[in-house]
Design an enzyme around this catalytic site. Structure first.
Site, short mmCIF file in Angstrom:
data_model
loop_
_atom_site.label_atom_id
_atom_site.label_comp_id
_atom_site.label_asym_id
_atom_site.label_seq_id
_atom_site.Cartn_x
_atom_site.Cartn_y
_atom_site.Cartn_z
N SER A 12 34.25 -35.94 83.52
CA SER A 12 34.96 -34.70 83.83
C SER A 12 34.19 -33.42 83.55
O SER A 12 34.58 -32.35 84.02
CB SER A 12 36.30 -34.66 83.06
OG SER A 12 37.19 -35.60 83.60
N LYS A 72 38.78 -24.92 78.86
CA LYS A 72 39.63 -25.77 79.69
C LYS A 72 41.03 -25.87 79.07
O LYS A 72 41.16 -26.02 77.85
CB LYS A 72 39.00 -27.15 79.81
CG LYS A 72 39.75 -28.13 80.70
CD LYS A 72 38.98 -29.44 80.76
CE LYS A 72 39.65 -30.49 81.61
NZ LYS A 72 38.89 -31.75 81.66
N SER A 100 37.52 -33.49 85.82
CA SER A 100 38.71 -32.67 85.67
C SER A 100 38.43 -31.28 85.12
O SER A 100 39.34 -30.44 85.08
CB SER A 100 39.71 -33.39 84.74
OG SER A 100 39.17 -33.57 83.46
#
Length: 463
Positions: free
Chosen positions: A175, A75, A151
């Site tokens: 997330s 990420k 996220s």
């Protein structure tokens, strides 16, 4: 689409090598990322070089670790040496030199994993869907008209589509688990401190780093890599003394399982409720002692908003007085409403709510080994929206009531697929354990996964 546990067996036998695995991952990115927009960048040359080095090690029988050569993406919140970490924001200057790896990246390099790219995130990882002014909208691998969640939405989409075997996400309020549920994969928010975090998150001890994979076993193997201490994080835990894969097949017979469909304040889509209740029945038929419990918790959203958006305000403050004018408008509004107005007394009051919730959960786990809930009360809604149509609030905690409480309590929480809606969207089951019981949470997830076939389903984009 082979799990890492099988992939490395092929490396060891010589049936194929890490270059083959890397080539397959990159081919999937080239074929599919145009549909989902999950990758910020791909460094094909660096990945190919790493894969060749791994193949040479396997050829002479000297891999750096049991998972040497497994393809992985990261990420774009987590630092990666030599690559920009843009955090989904136009506020971040791409100019280098970007000299540092975060602990998670460093441990992956040490294991020999093939790191070849970075995944999309909303701006500074602030919300439960993945879209940003900088990188656009990330879409669901099961239906590109829907959100993948966030996220860590880019990480979830790449994992679901075989654009890498693993990914590493962050989880400050769900997330890893929100996109895990929406995308039909496995994701773990470990006990706080189990995976070191550096630089320290502005969201404080709400923020965790966790593994994302297509099977529970792969999640455990990736956690083995990530859960190693780093001196830059003074709050990290000691290294585990055994592999998280050890004991994974111990089953659930005799375990005491509490089932709460709503924590006392949530409300579920009927298809979600039915799927999760069926999953609980599977655990009971596997030998677990299951009680449906009425927790009657008070929704801690107001306290979470204070803690979360005070952190977001801290992030934006570093980018100048006009930062609010240059970011996601919903983020700017939330920071103005909650973060900038929060006082020290407000923060302490929110911390007191957090401590009381932790005490309540500690009391629950005196009687029960794990708690089962839905991961999400809904399935994926339209991409590019902050909330479902007609929802009373644009803030993501309003539609993800079962994830953020366990960031407040720092407990391990696992999501794994437990069914699909009539329109083909994944539904997630959440397994929560007491702090430090990560291995037990994974064991329960493994027992459920082995008794069902939801994890074998493949998104329509794969044909």
């Amino acid at each position: 689409m082979l799990p890492a546990s099988e992939l490395v067996a092929g490396f060891a036998s010589g049936a194929y090598d890490p270059v083959d695995a890397f080539d397959a991952s990159v081919a999937a990115v080239k074929a599919l990322d145009g549909e989902v927009n999950a990758m910020v960048m791909v460094d094909e040359a660096a990945g190919a070089a790493s894969a060749r080095e791994s193949a040479a090690r396997w050829k002479v029988g000297s891999p750096l670790s049991p998972v040497d050569g497994v393809p992985v993406t990261i990420k774009d919140i987590i630092l990666t040496r030599g690559w920009p970490t843009l955090r989904g924001s136009r506020l971040v200057d791409e100019a280098g030199p970007w000299p540092d790896d975060s602990p998670a990246t460093a441990r992956l390099r040490e294991s020999g994993a093939v790191i070849f790219g970075k995944n999309t995130t909303p701006e500074f990882g602030w919300k439960g869907v993945t879209d940003s002014l900088r990188h656009g909208v990330t879409r669901n691998p099961w239906d590109p008209s829907r959100t993948t969640g966030g996220s860590s939405g880019g990480a979830a989409a790449t994992t679901a589509l075989g654009m890498g075997t693993w990914s590493v996400g962050t989880d400050g309020g769900g997330s890893v688990r929100i996109p895990g549920s929406f995308s039909g994969i496995v994701g773990l928010k470990p006990t706080y401190g189990q995976v070191p975090v550096w630089p320290a998150s502005a969201y404080g001890t709400l923020s965790h780093i966790g593994p994302m994979a297509r099977t529970v076993r792969d999640c455990a193997l990736l956690l083995d890599v990530l859960a190693q201490p780093d001196p830059r994080d003074w709050s990290c835990l000691p290294a585990p003394i055994t592999s998280y894969a050890d004991g994974l097949d111990g089953g659930v017979r005799g375990l005491r399982v509490a089932f709460s469909p709503d924590l006392g304040y949530g409300r579920n889509d009927p298809e979600v409720e039915a799927a999760v209740r069926s999953a609980v029945d599977v655990l009971a038929s596997s030998g677990a002692v299951v009680d449906e419990v009425a927790l009657e918790l008070d929704d801690p959203a107001d306290a979470f908003h204070t803690l979360w958006f005070a952190g977001a305000a801290k992030v934006l403050r570093a980018y100048g007085d006009d930062a609010l004018e240059r970011v996601d408008p919903v983020l700017a509004q939330a920071v103005s409403s909650f973060g900038l107005s929060a006082t020290a007394a407000d923060f302490l009051d929110a911390t007191a709510v957090r401590m009381a919730l932790g005490e309540r959960m500690g009391e629950l786990h005196r009687s029960y080994d794990v708690l089962i809930t839905p991961t999400m009360p809904i399935t994926a809604f339209a991409a590019g929206q902050a909330a479902p149509d007609g929802w009373p609030s644009q803030l993501w905690p309003s539609w993800t009531p079962y994830t953020y409480p366990f960031n407040m309590t720092q407990q391990p929480a696992l999501t794994l697929p437990c069914g699909f809606s009539e329109d083909g969207l994944p539904i997630g089951l959440q397994v929560v354990g007491p702090r430090f019981a990560d291995a037990l949470v994974l064991r329960v997830g493994q027992a459920y996964e082995q008794a069902t076939d939801w994890h074998t389903r493949r998104p329509p984009l794969l044909g």
